[in-house]
Design an enzyme around this catalytic site. Structure first.
Site, PDB file in Angstrom:
ATOM      1  N   HIS A 102       5.049  -3.318 -34.578  1.00 15.94           N
ATOM      2  CA  HIS A 102       3.651  -3.515 -34.984  1.00 15.94           C
ATOM      3  C   HIS A 102       3.489  -4.763 -35.862  1.00 15.94           C
ATOM      4  O   HIS A 102       2.599  -4.831 -36.702  1.00 15.94           O
ATOM      5  CB  HIS A 102       3.105  -2.270 -35.698  1.00 15.94           C
ATOM      6  CG  HIS A 102       2.869  -1.125 -34.752  1.00 15.94           C
ATOM      7  ND1 HIS A 102       1.720  -0.975 -34.021  1.00 15.94           N
ATOM      8  CD2 HIS A 102       3.673  -0.092 -34.387  1.00 15.94           C
ATOM      9  CE1 HIS A 102       1.803   0.114 -33.266  1.00 15.94           C
ATOM     10  NE2 HIS A 102       2.981   0.662 -33.453  1.00 15.94           N
ATOM     11  N   THR A 103       4.342  -5.696 -35.658  1.00 11.12           N
ATOM     12  CA  THR A 103       4.230  -6.970 -36.377  1.00 11.12           C
ATOM     13  C   THR A 103       3.685  -8.068 -35.472  1.00 11.12           C
ATOM     14  O   THR A 103       3.156  -9.063 -35.957  1.00 11.12           O
ATOM     15  CB  THR A 103       5.599  -7.410 -36.921  1.00 11.12           C
ATOM     16  OG1 THR A 103       6.574  -7.204 -35.892  1.00 11.12           O
ATOM     17  CG2 THR A 103       5.998  -6.640 -38.154  1.00 11.12           C
ATOM     18  N   ASP A 104       3.818  -7.904 -34.144  1.00  9.94           N
ATOM     19  CA  ASP A 104       3.460  -9.040 -33.255  1.00  9.94           C
ATOM     20  C   ASP A 104       1.989  -9.417 -33.360  1.00  9.94           C
ATOM     21  O   ASP A 104       1.651 -10.593 -33.472  1.00  9.94           O
ATOM     22  CB  ASP A 104       3.910  -8.802 -31.799  1.00  9.94           C
ATOM     23  CG  ASP A 104       3.302  -7.585 -31.105  1.00  9.94           C
ATOM     24  OD1 ASP A 104       2.654  -6.753 -31.785  1.00  9.94           O
ATOM     25  OD2 ASP A 104       3.490  -7.473 -29.879  1.00  9.94           O
ATOM     26  N   GLU A 106      -3.575  -7.134 -19.875  1.00 11.09           N
ATOM     27  CA  GLU A 106      -3.499  -5.827 -20.537  1.00 11.09           C
ATOM     28  C   GLU A 106      -4.669  -5.653 -21.515  1.00 11.09           C
ATOM     29  O   GLU A 106      -5.285  -4.594 -21.588  1.00 11.09           O
ATOM     30  CB  GLU A 106      -2.159  -5.687 -21.261  1.00 11.09           C
ATOM     31  CG  GLU A 106      -2.046  -4.424 -22.078  1.00 11.09           C
ATOM     32  CD  GLU A 106      -1.030  -3.421 -21.546  1.00 11.09           C
ATOM     33  OE1 GLU A 106      -0.200  -3.801 -20.699  1.00 11.09           O
ATOM     34  OE2 GLU A 106      -1.073  -2.271 -21.992  1.00 11.09           O
ATOM     35  N   ASP A 138       5.979  -7.861 -25.679  1.00 11.62           N
ATOM     36  CA  ASP A 138       6.583  -7.265 -24.485  1.00 11.62           C
ATOM     37  C   ASP A 138       6.694  -8.268 -23.344  1.00 11.62           C
ATOM     38  O   ASP A 138       7.739  -8.402 -22.702  1.00 11.62           O
ATOM     39  CB  ASP A 138       5.764  -6.047 -24.034  1.00 11.62           C
ATOM     40  CG  ASP A 138       5.605  -5.015 -25.140  1.00 11.62           C
ATOM     41  OD1 ASP A 138       6.374  -5.082 -26.124  1.00 11.62           O
ATOM     42  OD2 ASP A 138       4.725  -4.154 -25.033  1.00 11.62           O
ATOM     43  N   TYR A 147      -3.451   2.823 -31.537  1.00 10.00           N
ATOM     44  CA  TYR A 147      -2.959   1.442 -31.593  1.00 10.00           C
ATOM     45  C   TYR A 147      -4.105   0.501 -31.978  1.00 10.00           C
ATOM     46  O   TYR A 147      -3.974  -0.326 -32.875  1.00 10.00           O
ATOM     47  CB  TYR A 147      -2.403   1.068 -30.209  1.00 10.00           C
ATOM     48  CG  TYR A 147      -1.700  -0.265 -30.156  1.00 10.00           C
ATOM     49  CD1 TYR A 147      -0.326  -0.357 -30.341  1.00 10.00           C
ATOM     50  CD2 TYR A 147      -2.404  -1.442 -29.907  1.00 10.00           C
ATOM     51  CE1 TYR A 147       0.322  -1.572 -30.270  1.00 10.00           C
ATOM     52  CE2 TYR A 147      -1.764  -2.665 -29.842  1.00 10.00           C
ATOM     53  CZ  TYR A 147      -0.401  -2.722 -30.018  1.00 10.00           C
ATOM     54  OH  TYR A 147       0.242  -3.939 -29.958  1.00 10.00           O
TER      55      TYR A 147
HETATM   56  C1  GLA Z   1       3.465  -2.006 -27.906  1.00 10.24           C
HETATM   57  C2  GLA Z   1       2.714  -3.325 -27.731  1.00 10.24           C
HETATM   58  C3  GLA Z   1       3.455  -4.478 -28.408  1.00 10.24           C
HETATM   59  C4  GLA Z   1       3.802  -4.133 -29.851  1.00 10.24           C
HETATM   60  C5  GLA Z   1       4.442  -2.750 -29.942  1.00 10.24           C
HETATM   61  C6  GLA Z   1       4.626  -2.307 -31.365  1.00 10.24           C
HETATM   62  O1  GLA Z   1       4.678  -2.061 -27.224  1.00 10.24           O
HETATM   63  O2  GLA Z   1       2.554  -3.611 -26.358  1.00 10.24           O
HETATM   64  O3  GLA Z   1       2.685  -5.646 -28.330  1.00 10.24           O
HETATM   65  O4  GLA Z   1       2.678  -4.251 -30.682  1.00 10.24           O
HETATM   66  O5  GLA Z   1       3.678  -1.768 -29.276  1.00 10.24           O
HETATM   67  O6  GLA Z   1       5.540  -3.132 -31.996  1.00 10.24           O
END
Ligand code: GLA
Length: 386
Positions: free
Chosen positions: A35-37, A159, A171, A221
């Site tokens: 959850h840093t991206d 997405e 991802d 999220y």
């Molecule tokens: C999902 C999202 C990513 C990232 C993770 C948490 O996988 O697709 O972009 O935010 O959650 O790190």
């Protein structure tokens, strides 16, 4: 993998009566940096040997025919009638076509069959494997000459806009840039990365899947994203140049704590600490200090559980069971949270015991069998046969 490739190839040839381009698009792991991206911070993912295989060919008209081996479903549409579906899986494919069209790239329709062994919705980002795989295929088939970063951004937008999850870039970026035996530290603000070796013969990465898929994952999220944005706005009154939590340190948060909603404060504190952990974990890797690395994974899990509050009883159970096995250096939930999987760093000699003890504990508490995968860090999306 050979078998899988043959199955996808044969399905394609039988349905569409032509020869396809074949490519592999991997699921990803993330060692640390959760959850840093989307806060423009740092992550440390890699591509894995779990893959989706695509067989795909360009058409001269605007028609699109898709076949999913995993769902055994056919879907037909055309570039002028892309639309969201109840089945969901066609949306990840259509979303990418939609982005290529919106960006003005000259593409035609495609025939496509795909299937694989990335657990669907299991926290290894099967969705990004679909999107990045399709983006890579379109680039190749229609000779667009786009670079990997552009493909990752198109896949992410698919997405965000078509599927409706405001996911970050991690991802798709990891899927496309992965290398065997190397993880990537991605700077999600500047969209650049550095490789770190991750191929110790005495260590294994184990993914334990809760088998639980929660819709909550996407609604919560998006809530977390809004909370982070709210935290940024609170601090911007004092630091007008501040753009994201990437620009924030703990002192700044502590100084202004009273002005924060307490929940928002906790979320922000987690992100700031997690970014620091990624930096320190990378230093651990350079020193080959995997004990220290493992401890940071544990800290990351506690932060996700108690501050960011995206873990679940099942994820916590898997982490606790794993952590009690001697030879496990670290374990934490991985990905968005609520369901999905954990990642553990395990000494080779402890793998069997891990499998036995973690399965037994999970079965005992939940009555369910967890799927446990020992994975390798492998190459990103690539062509197998043209
Ligand atoms: C999902 C999202 C990513 C990232 C993770 C948490 O996988 O697709 O972009 O935010 O959650 O790190």
């Amino acid at each position: 993998m050979e078998k899988l490739v043959e199955a996808v190839r044969q399905s394609f040839e039988k349905k569409f009566l032509r020869k396809p381009l074949l490519l592999a698009s991997p699921g990803r792991i993330n060692l640390i940096g959760e959850h840093t991206d989307y806060n423009e911070g740092f992550v440390l993912p890699g591509a894995t040997d779990r893959c989706l295989i695509f067989a795909v060919a360009a058409r001269t008209d605007r028609g699109c025919r898709f076949y999913s081996l995993d769902f055994d479903q056919d879907f037909t549409t055309d570039l002028d009638h892309l639309h969201r579906t109840e089945w969901r899986w066609p949306d990840y494919l259509q979303g990418v076509l939609d982005q290529f069209l919106k960006a003005g790239y000259n593409i035609g329709g495609v025939d496509l069959a795909f299937g694989g062994n990335v657990p669907i919705g299991g926290g290894m980002s099967s969705s990004a494997a679909v999107e990045a795989g399709v983006a890579f295929a379109l680039n190749h088939l229609f000779e667009l000459k786009l670079d990997l970063l552009t493909l990752a951004l198109l896949a992410q937008k698919a997405e965000n806009e078509f599927v409706g999850l405001r996911c970050g870039i991690m991802d798709m970026y990891a899927n496309l840039h992965g290398r065997p035996g190397q993880v990537l530290k991605i700077d999600c603000r500047h969209l650049v990365h550095e490789y770190y070796p991750f191929d110790r013969p005495e260590l294994r990465i184990i993914i334990s899947d809760t088998g639980i898929r929660r819709e909550l994952a996407s609604s919560e999220y998006n809530v977390r994203r809004r909370q982070c944005e709210q935290g940024v706005r609170t601090l911007q009154k004092y630091y007008p140049n501040l753009k994201s939590l990437r620009d924030v340190n703990l002192e700044m948060l502590q100084e202004h704590q009273a002005e924060f909603d307490p929940v928002v404060w906790k979320r922000c504190a987690y992100v700031v600490r997690e970014n620091n952990r990624v930096e320190l974990a990378c230093q651990d890797l350079l020193r080959h200090d995997f004990n220290s690395f493992g401890l940071r994974m544990q800290e990351s899990h506690l932060g996700l559980r108690d501050e960011y509050e995206v873990s679940s009883p099942e994820l916590n159970l898997l982490v606790e069971a794993a952590s009690s096995v001697p030879g496990v250096l670290g374990s934490r939930m991985m990905g968005a949270g609520f369901g999905g999987c954990t990642i553990s760093l395990v000494e080779v000699a402890a793998v069997e015991e891990f499998q036995a003890r973690v399965s037994a504990a999970y079965r005992w508490e939940t009555g369910r069998e967890p799927a446990i995968h020992v994975v390798r860090v492998e190459a990103g999306t690539r062509i197998l046969e043209d």
